[in-house]
Write an enzyme that holds these catalytic residues in place. Structure first.
Site, mmCIF file in Angstrom:
data_model
loop_
_atom_site.group_PDB
_atom_site.id
_atom_site.type_symbol
_atom_site.label_atom_id
_atom_site.label_comp_id
_atom_site.label_asym_id
_atom_site.label_seq_id
_atom_site.Cartn_x
_atom_site.Cartn_y
_atom_site.Cartn_z
ATOM 1 N N HIS A 155 -9.668 2.598 -0.120
ATOM 2 C CA HIS A 155 -8.236 2.286 -0.090
ATOM 3 C C HIS A 155 -7.880 1.575 -1.387
ATOM 4 O O HIS A 155 -8.135 0.382 -1.542
ATOM 5 C CB HIS A 155 -7.909 1.415 1.120
ATOM 6 C CG HIS A 155 -6.437 1.267 1.359
ATOM 7 N ND1 HIS A 155 -5.505 1.502 0.380
ATOM 8 C CD2 HIS A 155 -5.737 0.934 2.477
ATOM 9 C CE1 HIS A 155 -4.282 1.301 0.871
ATOM 10 N NE2 HIS A 155 -4.396 0.961 2.140
ATOM 11 N N CYS A 204 0.790 -1.228 0.000
ATOM 12 C CA CYS A 204 0.000 0.000 0.000
ATOM 13 C C CYS A 204 0.824 1.280 0.000
ATOM 14 O O CYS A 204 0.265 2.379 -0.004
ATOM 15 C CB CYS A 204 -0.995 -0.050 1.141
ATOM 16 S SG CYS A 204 -2.054 -1.501 0.936
ATOM 17 N N HIS A 264 -1.669 8.640 5.152
ATOM 18 C CA HIS A 264 -2.055 7.301 4.709
ATOM 19 C C HIS A 264 -3.521 7.102 5.114
ATOM 20 O O HIS A 264 -4.311 6.621 4.329
ATOM 21 C CB HIS A 264 -1.121 6.267 5.326
ATOM 22 C CG HIS A 264 -1.325 4.895 4.789
ATOM 23 N ND1 HIS A 264 -1.175 4.594 3.460
ATOM 24 C CD2 HIS A 264 -1.686 3.735 5.402
ATOM 25 C CE1 HIS A 264 -1.438 3.310 3.277
ATOM 26 N NE2 HIS A 264 -1.751 2.768 4.431
#
Lengths: 391, 365
Positions: free
Chosen positions: A318, A152, A283
């Site tokens: 996400h 990620c 994030h």
């Protein structure tokens, strides 16, 4: 290429207006899960973007990667010939690559046996396709195509790699970013960990319940300032620097001290002091653990003067390996157009991760320096610093 | 700044460690046959490789094979590289150690097993959460960092047969930019039921089936001189040049161009090459690779280094094994010091390229 819009204008308008890309997952069967929202790209017609290659031979993530590269190159006013004339680095980050195809191959295996797997699908699986397909689409035979599957944070890794190749004079143009497609495997994993939100993603909120898996691709065109000025390119932002490190602590849980170190590495590389940062694109996954740990790390770097800290994942879900690349594009657009994207779905800030997250509505702002955080499984951290270009 | 390879380790179908790989390669004897899976008739696997036996019980309960192969190889490298635990010199760059690991698709087996559980258990979320990290492609590199406390940049590079070259270039650039001191760089591939079936379905009708192999090769990459007298450097990494081809006819010109660029970058001529280690992919990829080498190296006759027939097609690990095979082949041949070695690779998914190395006294002594 995102769940809130395809192309620079739709994406920018989506960020400005706080659009949500969340809807029920449609790409795979979610029967048996109590809830299954996600942030899928809708209305994507690969043949509208992909000209050289046969889209059927590309997995969904690779289609996104190639389509985003096509849009980015056009937006930069470049052509395939111009790319071919120089030294081109193509770096594409990802978490899952074509795991959606692997899921489908397993469905076949379970239902009919492994000898019945579809050959075209099997060939799409190796993760190298995400970058080599971009080179093949533009018919670049001298490009260095590298896929960076660092989960990620992969988009930021890929952007950093592009920056380095240009800095040391080994590339003239870098097409870099990240791409991912939603898949059963990853949704199921996060669901099992209890980190999928039932409805919406609410970073920094006291009532936040987790992530929503998303997808998309973001590709940025990087070149030296001299190159951009010489060809009269529109400059969205300068890539000032980045930082990379590894927690070496836990495969899944982030480690605050190390995350803080990564931000310091990035700021040092960019030659920027913490007080010069105008906002942080966190994030910000919307899980209890991430947001608390990340904000704690931000506090340890920025002290009492924490800049506004937002999460585009509230809108985009996400998008895994595409997440930090899409957020990087959001940062560049924010700098160019003078606004800070909001953190939507925000009701009440959690005192455990208290930041001004620009709740629900974008604000106008004159921005000079923006920080983009990417944290990943494996303790892989990557933070990129962008600055406004002052002629 | 010059970048050198100053140590290496391998876990291969010959077994665990550098010595068995050296012995097997120099003897030119194929490794013992492993147990084939799925549609395969033969396979080369790392013999008796049980992660818990090799790595101990701590942290290995849910570890998958590719992660264990990488962790075992990194462990071998750290344990056997001379003087690695000595404190870095004051003027050395950031001494934090970094990991760069090449892969094809991580562990396809882990990914597919996880999805299979979701499809076949009573509830779709009855999956083993401890195995979820294995389904993400950077699992092995992250696990190596945790196990050996490697806190520098940690990167996973996907590129099939070219992954070792791409990883080497990534490591080289981490050093040129000062982002890392020493880098543990290499690539790993596991043999599995999933890989056997994916490989089977990916071949064209009538295409020759390579015997698949597995393993991991890791190299210690550091700035020239950083290893002091204990690690004098085995080979200097002069350049890595990459390209992409559209179809089989494009392989030869694209790879020939890579090799020419590499020689030009190093201001070298074909005659400076002492060794060449081609990727030797099965079928047309390997044929076109040799055609490109014949074209560029016409007249020069570097000695060929081969490991594919001995350990099989190790996919992502292939180029890393080729590089360490070059280092083995240069041993005890002082006449090769200062000469060059070329390593080439062609992957079926479009990437190709080469690395050009200069053999140093440390390798040829």
């Amino acid at each position: 290429m995102s769940s809130i819009g395809i192309g620079v204008e739709e994406f920018r308008d989506g960020l400005r207006s706080g659009r949500s890309g969340v809807r029920p997952i449609s790409l795979y069967d979610t029967t048996g899960f109590e809830y299954a929202n996600g942030a899928e790209v809708v209305g994507f017609q690969p043949e509208r973007h992909i000209r050289t290659l046969d889209p059927q031979r590309l997995g969904r993530a690779t289609q996104f990667s190639v389509a985003a590269a096509r849009m980015a190159v056009a937006d930069a006013g470049l052509t395939a010939e111009a790319l071919d004339a120089g030294r081109c680095l193509i770096s594409v980050g990802t978490t899952d690559g074509e795991s959606h195809d692997l899921d489908r191959l397993v469905e076949t295996e379970v239902a009919e046996g492994p000898e019945h797997m579809d050959a075209i699908t099997a060939r799409r699986v190796p993760v190298g396709h995400l970058s080599t397909a971009v080179a093949r689409e533009f018919e670049l035979t001298r490009a260095e195509a590298v896929t960076v599957p660092t989960a990620c944070a992969a988009g930021n890794y890929a952007i950093g790699y592009g920056l380095d190749a240009i800095r040391i004079g080994e590339a003239d143009i870098a097409l870099c970013g990240g791409a991912d497609a939603v898949c059963r495997k990853t949704f199921t994993g996060f669901y099992r960990l209890g980190t999928i939100a039932p409805e919406k993603c609410q970073p920094f909120d006291a009532d936040r319940k987790g992530i929503l898996t998303g997808e998309g691709a973001g590709i940025l065109v990087l070149e030296s300032l001299e190159s951009a000025l010489a060809r009269g390119a529109r400059i969205y932002a300068e890539v000032l620097g980045y930082g990379l490190n590894c927690d070496a602590y836990h495969q899944v849980a982030p480690f605050g001290e190390s995350v803080a170190d990564c931000m310091r590495l990035a700021l040092d590389d960019a030659g920027v002091k913490p007080e010069e940062v105008d906002f942080i694109s966190a994030h910000g996954t919307g899980t209890k653990a991430n947001d608390t740990t990340e904000v704690g790390a931000i506090r340890s770097v920025f002290g009492d003067a924490v800049p506004r800290t937002i999460s585009m994942k509230s809108m985009l879900g996400h998008a895994m390996g595409a997440a930090s690349a899409l957020a990087a594009i959001g940062c560049a657009l924010a700098i160019k157009e003078g606004f800070i994207p909001p953190t939507i779905n925000h009701v009440q800030t959690d005192p455990e991760c208290a930041v001004d997250c620009v709740p629900n509505e974008a604000v106008e702002a004159d921005l000079r320096i923006v920080q983009n955080n990417g944290l990943a499984f494996g303790g892989n951290n990557a933070v990129v610093i962008f600055g406004s270009y002052q002629s | 700044m010059n970048t050198v390879i100053s140590a290496w380790a391998a876990v291969s179908p010959f077994g665990i460690g550098r010595q068995v790989f050296q012995d097997g390669l120099l003897a030119g004897r194929p490794a013992a046959a492993g147990e084939p899976a799925g549609p395969d008739k033969a396979a080369f696997t790392v013999p008796d490789f049980d992660p818990r036996a090799v790595l101990g019980k701590k942290g290995t309960r849910s570890m998958d094979r590719v992660t264990a192969l990488a962790a075992a190889t990194v462990g071998e490298l750290l344990a056997t590289a001379p003087g690695l635990d000595a404190p870095a010199a004051d003027d050395a760059p950031d001494p934090r150690r970094s990991v760069v690991l090449g892969t094809t698709t991580g562990s396809a087996q882990s990914m597919m097993d996880f999805t299979r559980s979701s499809l076949t258990e009573d509830k779709p979320f009855f999956v083993d959460p401890a195995r979820f990290p294995n389904t993400v492609m950077n699992c092995a590199a992250g696990a190596c960092a945790i196990r050996y406390q490697l806190k520098g940049p940690n990167a996973t590079i996907g590129g099939g047969r070219t992954a070792g070259l791409l990883a080497l270039n990534y490591a080289r650039r981490l050093q040129l930019t000062g982002r890392a001191g020493s880098v543990l760089c290499g690539a790993a591939e596991e043999y599995s039921h999933a890989r056997a079936w994916l490989g089977h379905h990916s071949r064209d009708t009538g295409e020759e089936a390579a015997v698949l192999g597995e393993g991991c090769a890791m190299m210690l990459i550091e700035p020239a001189g950083a290893g002091g007298p204990e690690r004098p450097g085995l080979a200097e990494v002069l350049t890595v040049q990459m390209g992409v081809y559209a179809d089989a006819e494009g392989i030869r010109p694209a790879l020939a161009d890579c090799v020419r660029r590499a020689l030009a970058t190093a201001e070298a001529a074909p005659g400076d090459l002492a060794l060449v280690a081609p990727g030797e992919a099965a079928g047309v990829l390997g044929e076109q690779e040799l055609a490109a080498l014949d074209e560029v190296l016409a007249g020069a006759a570097p000695e060929r280094v081969s490991c594919t027939e001995l350990i099989g097609d190790t996919s992502a690990a292939a180029a890393a094994f080729q590089i360490v095979s070059v280092l083995v082949s240069a041993q005890h041949r002082p006449a090769l010091a200062g000469r060059l070695a070329l390593v080439t690779a062609v992957d079926r998914d479009g990437a190709l390229g080469c690395a050009l190395l200069r053999l140093l006294d440390g390798a040829t002594a």
